[in-house]
Design a protein around this motif. Sequence first.
Motif, mmCIF file in Angstrom:
data_model
loop_
_atom_site.group_PDB
_atom_site.id
_atom_site.type_symbol
_atom_site.label_atom_id
_atom_site.label_comp_id
_atom_site.label_asym_id
_atom_site.label_seq_id
_atom_site.Cartn_x
_atom_site.Cartn_y
_atom_site.Cartn_z
ATOM 1 N N PHE A 1 -8.289 4.285 -3.994
ATOM 2 C CA PHE A 1 -7.869 3.302 -4.982
ATOM 3 C C PHE A 1 -6.844 3.953 -5.889
ATOM 4 O O PHE A 1 -7.007 5.119 -6.267
ATOM 5 C CB PHE A 1 -9.056 2.850 -5.839
ATOM 6 C CG PHE A 1 -10.183 2.230 -5.059
ATOM 7 C CD1 PHE A 1 -10.333 0.857 -5.029
ATOM 8 C CD2 PHE A 1 -11.101 3.006 -4.378
ATOM 9 C CE1 PHE A 1 -11.369 0.279 -4.324
ATOM 10 C CE2 PHE A 1 -12.143 2.443 -3.667
ATOM 11 C CZ PHE A 1 -12.274 1.066 -3.641
ATOM 12 N N HIS B 1 -4.798 3.874 -9.488
ATOM 13 C CA HIS B 1 -4.715 3.349 -10.860
ATOM 14 C C HIS B 1 -3.522 4.008 -11.537
ATOM 15 O O HIS B 1 -3.522 5.215 -11.791
ATOM 16 C CB HIS B 1 -6.001 3.656 -11.630
ATOM 17 C CG HIS B 1 -5.964 3.218 -13.062
ATOM 18 N ND1 HIS B 1 -5.949 1.900 -13.448
ATOM 19 C CD2 HIS B 1 -5.938 3.945 -14.209
ATOM 20 C CE1 HIS B 1 -5.929 1.821 -14.763
ATOM 21 N NE2 HIS B 1 -5.914 3.045 -15.248
ATOM 22 N N GLN C 1 -0.962 8.682 -12.773
ATOM 23 C CA GLN C 1 -1.423 7.968 -11.583
ATOM 24 C C GLN C 1 -2.672 8.672 -11.064
ATOM 25 O O GLN C 1 -2.645 9.857 -10.743
ATOM 26 C CB GLN C 1 -0.365 7.924 -10.491
ATOM 27 C CG GLN C 1 -0.790 7.092 -9.283
ATOM 28 C CD GLN C 1 0.336 6.882 -8.290
ATOM 29 O OE1 GLN C 1 0.590 7.745 -7.456
ATOM 30 N NE2 GLN C 1 1.015 5.736 -8.371
ATOM 31 N N ASP D 1 2.680 -0.668 -8.205
ATOM 32 C CA ASP D 1 1.952 -1.921 -8.003
ATOM 33 C C ASP D 1 0.946 -1.834 -6.855
ATOM 34 O O ASP D 1 0.300 -2.823 -6.512
ATOM 35 C CB ASP D 1 2.925 -3.072 -7.756
ATOM 36 C CG ASP D 1 3.803 -2.849 -6.523
ATOM 37 O OD1 ASP D 1 3.850 -1.704 -6.023
ATOM 38 O OD2 ASP D 1 4.439 -3.817 -6.066
ATOM 39 N N GLU E 1 -9.535 -5.314 -9.147
ATOM 40 C CA GLU E 1 -9.640 -6.103 -7.925
ATOM 41 C C GLU E 1 -10.942 -5.743 -7.222
ATOM 42 O O GLU E 1 -11.464 -4.647 -7.385
ATOM 43 C CB GLU E 1 -8.471 -5.809 -6.960
ATOM 44 C CG GLU E 1 -7.121 -6.294 -7.455
ATOM 45 C CD GLU E 1 -6.920 -7.782 -7.226
ATOM 46 O OE1 GLU E 1 -7.766 -8.403 -6.574
ATOM 47 O OE2 GLU E 1 -5.902 -8.296 -7.703
ATOM 48 N N ILE F 1 -9.565 -0.854 -11.167
ATOM 49 C CA ILE F 1 -8.323 -1.367 -10.582
ATOM 50 C C ILE F 1 -8.159 -2.877 -10.761
ATOM 51 O O ILE F 1 -7.111 -3.428 -10.475
ATOM 52 C CB ILE F 1 -8.207 -1.012 -9.090
ATOM 53 C CG1 ILE F 1 -9.304 -1.687 -8.271
ATOM 54 C CG2 ILE F 1 -8.237 0.485 -8.887
ATOM 55 C CD1 ILE F 1 -9.093 -1.563 -6.789
ATOM 56 N N ILE G 1 -2.567 -0.753 -5.214
ATOM 57 C CA ILE G 1 -3.898 -0.457 -5.739
ATOM 58 C C ILE G 1 -4.846 0.134 -4.697
ATOM 59 O O ILE G 1 -5.909 0.639 -5.042
ATOM 60 C CB ILE G 1 -4.544 -1.715 -6.360
ATOM 61 C CG1 ILE G 1 -4.677 -2.833 -5.328
ATOM 62 C CG2 ILE G 1 -3.773 -2.156 -7.591
ATOM 63 C CD1 ILE G 1 -5.447 -4.043 -5.821
ATOM 64 N N THR G 2 -4.492 0.095 -3.423
ATOM 65 C CA THR G 2 -5.323 0.694 -2.389
ATOM 66 C C THR G 2 -4.480 1.012 -1.167
ATOM 67 O O THR G 2 -3.456 0.371 -0.932
ATOM 68 C CB THR G 2 -6.492 -0.230 -1.977
ATOM 69 O OG1 THR G 2 -7.278 0.424 -0.958
ATOM 70 C CG2 THR G 2 -6.004 -1.552 -1.449
#
Length: 299
Positions: free
Chosen positions: A49, A51, A57, A182, A31, A29, A184-185
Amino acid sequence: MIKLNFKSGFITIIGRPNVGKSTLLNHIIGEKISIISDKPQTTRNKIQFIHTTENSQMIFVDTPGIHKPKNKLGEFMNKEVSLALADMDVLVWVIDDSMEIGPGDSKILQRLEGINIPKILVINKIDKLSNENISKLVDKFKKRHDFKFIVPISAQRGRNVDTLLESIESLLPEGPKYYPEDMITDQQERIIVAEIVREKTLKYLDQEIPHGIAVETTMMKERKDKDIIDIHSTIYCEKDSHKGIIIGKDGRKLKGIGKSAREDIERFLDIKVNLQLWVKVNKNWREKENLVKRMGYKR
């Protein structure tokens, strides 16, 4: 609206402690969301998470490493693993460069037999192995289970991670985009901040207090001028003697923890941070179910 041929699904990540699951997910990801430490059992909560690419997705579910529970916290962690195996589209099992199939791996292999979803075996840390030994490991596990793919990678260096993602995507069903592209978690910022502080605490304490700590973010407030955020976090330990160790002589360890955590939090939040840390004793909190839940380890 579902995009034509768009794929999506939930992927659970399992493995023994310290094989590199969190390093892999953080690389995917881009980050640093999941705590990384050389101490086992540092991932305590099931974390999602996301992606997203043009064609798919992937929602990854990170889980605590599988281990034998020794207290209420350990029981919680193992329960999270079992829950993560339910209703998944793909299972990814991460192992490391150990050449032998040990008792822990054998137990996982037994559990996999009753799970009827596609499975991928990931051999991590291949930068420590010769090509010959990688081939030997692949052959050993091929004989033990029918994996859809066996992918050797180095999560630390990003080697073959793209191949792994392609393998996962090929096994996903067509489906919707569950989260904004956008995102990511699904974790709240307060939880991620607490995990960053806990990671730095583990790093600075070395082997002195490996697991008897928890961190709670008690305040996050952005100032009116919008250029700085004030964060208060409390580090809980189990014994009075641990408090002095965490603070260190003249407060040096706590200052080091705070400085290192602040830098990572600023990168994550993309804003200047004023981080204030406190240390409190909560005796034997890992043995008490109500305290385990209070520290945030609950569903």
